[in-house]
Enzyme design. Structure first.
Site, PDB file in Angstrom:
ATOM      1  CE1 TYR A 142      18.542  23.386 -92.715  1.00 48.72           C
ATOM      2  CE2 TYR A 142      20.826  24.123 -92.941  1.00 48.72           C
ATOM      3  CZ  TYR A 142      19.735  23.418 -93.428  1.00 48.72           C
ATOM      4  OH  TYR A 142      19.834  22.754 -94.634  1.00 48.72           O
ATOM      5  CE  LYS A 172      16.948  25.921 -95.138  1.00 43.86           C
ATOM      6  NZ  LYS A 172      17.130  24.476 -95.254  1.00 43.86           N
TER       7      LYS A 172
END
Length: 308
Positions: A142, A172
Site C-alpha cells: 500500500y 495499491k
C-alpha cells in the site's frame, strides 16, 4: 470470496461504522455488503485502510472488523483485502496471521511512518517479515507517500520483489506520480501484478497507462457511476469515460474546497446509502451540518450521462 480470481476493477476502501459514542459498529456491515453489491456493483473491499481509520483502531477492533467483513462477504464479495499495516512489526505480523486464519483474500501493508524505512532494502525487509506470517495469502504493498512520507519509488521497490516476497501480487498506488506508475506497469507486464490506483479523481489517467483497477473511498457511493466509466473506457469510448471522470472530479473539487476527509466521507456515505456510519475517531471531528447540506445539494445537482 472467489478463490483464484484476479483482483481488478473497483475496490471499495471501506468506512468503519461507529456508534454515536465512538465505538465500532460491526452490526451494519451485512447491510453495507449488500448495498455495495446491489446498489454500486462493487464486489471487492479493502478493509481497515485510511478510509477505515485503521491506524486509529485497536488491534482487537481491527480483528473484529476483518472477521465481520470476511463473514458477511462470503458468497457475495469476490475479494476481501485486509490492511494489516501498523507502526509495530509484531502487530503487523499478528494481524497478518489473523487475516490468514479467517480466510481473507489478501493482505496489504502500508510503510511504517514514524521510524521510516529510508531505502528499498529496509522497506522490503519490513514487508517480507509481515508477508511471511501469511505464506498462502496474496500480498499487496500500500503505497501512499502523501500520508507516510515514505517516497521510495515503487518502480525501484518492485525490482526482484518476488524473490523476497513470493506471495507478492500487486500495489495499491495512492500517489499522483503517474510516471512511477507507468514505469511499474511497463517493466512488470510479464509478472501480471495488479496495479490498483488510489487517487479517485485521476483514475482515468491511470487506466490509460495500464492500471488494472482502483481502490478508493468514492466507490462506496459512486461505484456504479465509476463502473460505467470503466465500461466506456473498455469500449474505447473515451468521450463518455471523460464525462464520468469530469463529473466525479466536479463533486470532489467542490467538497475538497469545503474540507474533505474521512469524517466527511462518512457523512456522504450516510446520506447516500442510508446506512449510519457514525462519527470519526479523534483527532478527526465530525462533518458539520453545513458540509452535509452543501455536499448533498451538489451531488443531487449532477446530471450523469446515464440520466440519473
Amino acid at each position: 470470496m472467489t478463490p483464484g480470481k484476479k483482483l481488478q476493477g473497483l475496490v471499495a476502501a471501506t468506512i468503519t461504522p461507529m456508534t454515536p459514542d465512538g465505538q465500532i459498529n460491526p452490526s451494519v456491515i451485512r447491510q453495507y455488503v449488500d448495498y455495495l453489491v446491489s446498489e454500486q456493483n462493487v464486489k471487492n473491499v479493502f478493509v481497515n485502510g485510511t478510509t477505515g481509520e485503521g491506524l486509529s483502531l485497536s488491534i482487537q477492533e481491527r480483528k473484529q472488523l476483518a472477521e465481520e467483513w470476511v463473514c458477511q462477504g462470503k458468497d457475495k464479495l469476490d475479494h476481501v483485502i485486509i490492511h494489516v499495516g501498523a507502526l509495530s512489526l509484531p502487530e503487523c505480523q499478528e494481524l497478518a496471521r489473523h487475516a490468514a486464519a479467517i480466510g481473507a483474500s489478501g493482505i496489504a501493508v502500508i510503510a511504517p511512518f514514524f521510524f521510516k524505512p529510508t531505502n528499498k532494502d529496509e522497506l522490503i525487509a519490513f514487508l517480507q517479515k509481515v508477508a511471511s506470517e501469511a505464506p498462502a495469502v496474496p500480498f499487496y504493498y500500500y503505497h501512499i507517500p502523501p500520508l507516510t512520507g515514505v517516497k521510495i519509488r515503487v518502480e525501484e521497490l518492485l525490482d526482484g520483489i518476488k524473490e523476497w516476497i513470493p506471495t507478492f501480487q500487486g500495489v495499491k498506488f495512492s500517489d499522483t506520480d503517474l510516471l512511477d506508475l507507468a514505469q511499474c506497469i511497463n517493466k512488470n507486464e510479464r509478472e501480471q501484478f495488479a496495479f490498483l490506483y488510489g487517487v479517485d479523481e485521476q483514475l482515468l489517467s491511470a487506466l490509460a497507462i495500464g492500471a488494472n483497477g482502483a481502490v478508493g473511498s468514492t466507490y462506496n457511493y459512486l461505484g456504479q457511476k465509476t463502473n460505467l466509466m470503466l465500461q466506456a473506457f473498455a469500449k474505447s469510448d473515451l468521450a463518455l469515460a471523460r464525462k464520468y471522470q469530469f463529473l466525479t472530479g466536479e463533486f470532489l473539487n467542490f467538497v475538497i474546497k469545503l474540507g474533505f476527509g474521512v469524517a466527511q466521507t462518512k457523512a456522504v456515505m450516510t446520506f447516500v446509502s442510508g446506512i449510519p456510519m457514525g462519527p470519526p475517531r479523534l483527532p478527526l471531528v465530525d462533518a458539520t451540518e453545513e458540509f452535509i447540506v452543501e455536499a448533498k445539494a451538489k451531488l443531487d445537482s449532477i446530471v450523469w450521462p446515464d440520466g440519473d
